[in-house]
Design an enzyme around this catalytic site. Sequence first.
Site, mmCIF file in Angstrom:
data_model
loop_
_atom_site.group_PDB
_atom_site.id
_atom_site.type_symbol
_atom_site.label_atom_id
_atom_site.label_comp_id
_atom_site.label_asym_id
_atom_site.label_seq_id
_atom_site.Cartn_x
_atom_site.Cartn_y
_atom_site.Cartn_z
ATOM 1 N N LYS A 84 0.851 -1.201 0.000
ATOM 2 C CA LYS A 84 0.000 0.000 0.000
ATOM 3 C C LYS A 84 0.883 1.246 0.000
ATOM 4 C CE LYS A 84 -3.950 1.827 2.692
ATOM 5 N NZ LYS A 84 -4.840 1.548 3.850
ATOM 6 N N SER A 122 -9.645 -0.844 7.425
ATOM 7 C CA SER A 122 -9.135 -0.629 6.065
ATOM 8 C C SER A 122 -8.411 -1.808 5.429
ATOM 9 C CB SER A 122 -8.214 0.594 6.038
ATOM 10 O OG SER A 122 -8.974 1.775 6.023
ATOM 11 N N SER A 142 -9.618 1.485 3.102
ATOM 12 C CA SER A 142 -8.788 2.234 2.198
ATOM 13 C C SER A 142 -7.705 1.412 1.474
ATOM 14 C CB SER A 142 -8.104 3.365 2.967
ATOM 15 O OG SER A 142 -7.211 2.832 3.930
#
Lengths: 142, 501
Positions: free
Chosen positions: B81, B184, B160
């Site tokens: 990420k 997330s 996210s």
Amino acid sequence: MATSDDRRPPLKGTPDAGSRESGAPHPEPSTLRREARLARLALDPQREASLSDDLVRILAAFESLQEVDVSNLEPLHQPLHASLAEPLRHAAPTDPAAAGTSRRDSRLAAPDPTSAVDRARLLEGAPEPIDGHFGVPRTIEQ
Amino acid sequence: MSGAHDQLAGDAHDVARRIADGTQSAESTVGAALERARTDPFGCFEALDEEAALERARELDRARSGGASCGPLFGVPIAIKSNICVDGELTTCGSRLLAGHRSIYDATAVERLVAAGAVVVGTTRMDEFGMGSSGENCASGATTNPRTPAGGAARSPGGSSSGSAAAVAAGIVPLALGSDTGGSVRQPAAFCGVFGHKPTWGRVSRHGLVAFASSLDTIGTLARSARDLELALAVMAGPDGRDSTAFERTDLDRELAAPDARDANRPLAGLRLGVFDDSALTDVDPHVLERFTRTLERARELGAELVTVDLPHHRHGVAVYYVLAPAEASSNLARYDGVRYGRRVEAGTSLEDMMTATRTEGFGHEVTRRILLGTHVLSSGFYEAWFDRAARVRRAVADDFAAAFESVDLIATPTAPTTPFTLGEDVDPLVRYRGDALTIPASLAGLPAVSVPVDVEPGRTVGLQLIGPATADLSVLRAAAALRPDSVEATRGAAPGGSVQ
């Protein structure tokens, strides 16, 4: 940029100022304008009105927090389990050479004070590196 | 089926084994992942670093032919990420403000995965600074859920950790890192039909994770099997001199070394599984509830005893989180001022003018909203009613869990109350915030949790969440493995617009 704030029209859709009989105080538009300035954000009047509406609605939806009896509750600011900061129950004696801090018997590591970063590489990512420093607009009159 | 697909078949265990036994090379494996990433129709990646990844893979192949031992993730391509530092790679956090920003060191978690043989192929898209649950709040564009129904409107991958979850579901990589502050990792895992683990707070070092809300932030893993989550944890967990909240791992090592004594037919025998009263799940979509209930029945067949638990303050979780997380974010994001990182917007003549212009133009709408909310709840006159009160109710949420774990071993809930929503819906932020209601409480209490895919049908994906007591990460992951012992299949998916690839 922030200087025109006071000339902006009043916001629509926000409740009247001040606290109500019960519950949390509601933010006034002028409060939010000041807070935006503190957060270094400049909002045009339309965006300010829309965000102000959002905040009032969001906080209204969270009003149930005000009903909880918190008198016997200590604030929880980080969730590290209490047992983890305490000495290990069956820990082997700590190697004195490795012991550097008062935490040596806990389950947390002693801090490593060495720098992870290289100064030259750090400055490569800065918008305005000047002679090994971070450059910024002049803040002192000549 | 292409050669590329064969190279990446199975989970990370399978891929590492085939490279270690010489069935395929690290270079061909990483090459296959890069080929898929280059032609990825879902928009998973922020950036690829093909040269560095291939060079690293060739190094591993040379080491292996020289007789070096192979680490547990030897040659396995992974994605990170874009809020987790990878030396030299773009770390934009999905923000305009950090466009072009490159890390100058590896996060501890990345360092340990690489030391175990993993090869980073690129960084993935995400909701800006972790704020969002749709994948849409990303400066470089939204990611599409690979498990979108053919011919249907594109579904959200969740967020996210949108790009990381989608990259695993699409079979580009078998393993990816995400971050989980209020759900997330778990919610995108549920939406994309993969497994996702949020460790106990402190189990994995946060050094190199860009801070959003430090008392809630964790680095977590997305994978197509529960055993891969366990492997990644075994590699990453443990103390770190650069994160003084990362605790030691004696308990984990002891459990990892212990022989598995479970009855293969009844692996959950003796497990007391806590479930909520039906009235606590009235906001859950009927399809989600049906799949959840069916999986609980399966848990019972596998030996678990279902015990109703009551967490009286659970319903306050969303309010507590959306006071505390924005408050911490408003402080953490103060560092983005156009001086040290990323982009600067020149405006006016003063330092303050420049900082204000940089932040105003750099942050997206949701981040701006949360910074204002956070600034407000910390302001004089509002602090006691909001921030301080929320921190006290957070204690009650954690105390409720502690009390429940006196009588149960784990707690099961649906991961998200809905199936994946359609991308581009214009909804009230409160609707999205309430979508986090089932994942937030474990974050507030710092507890380990996993999302297990219990339906991977496109458009109808459902995850079941298991929450454990602090440090019980392995119990959570092994129960997940019992519920779904196999790997979930990657999908070739439907391209945006609906046609099957």
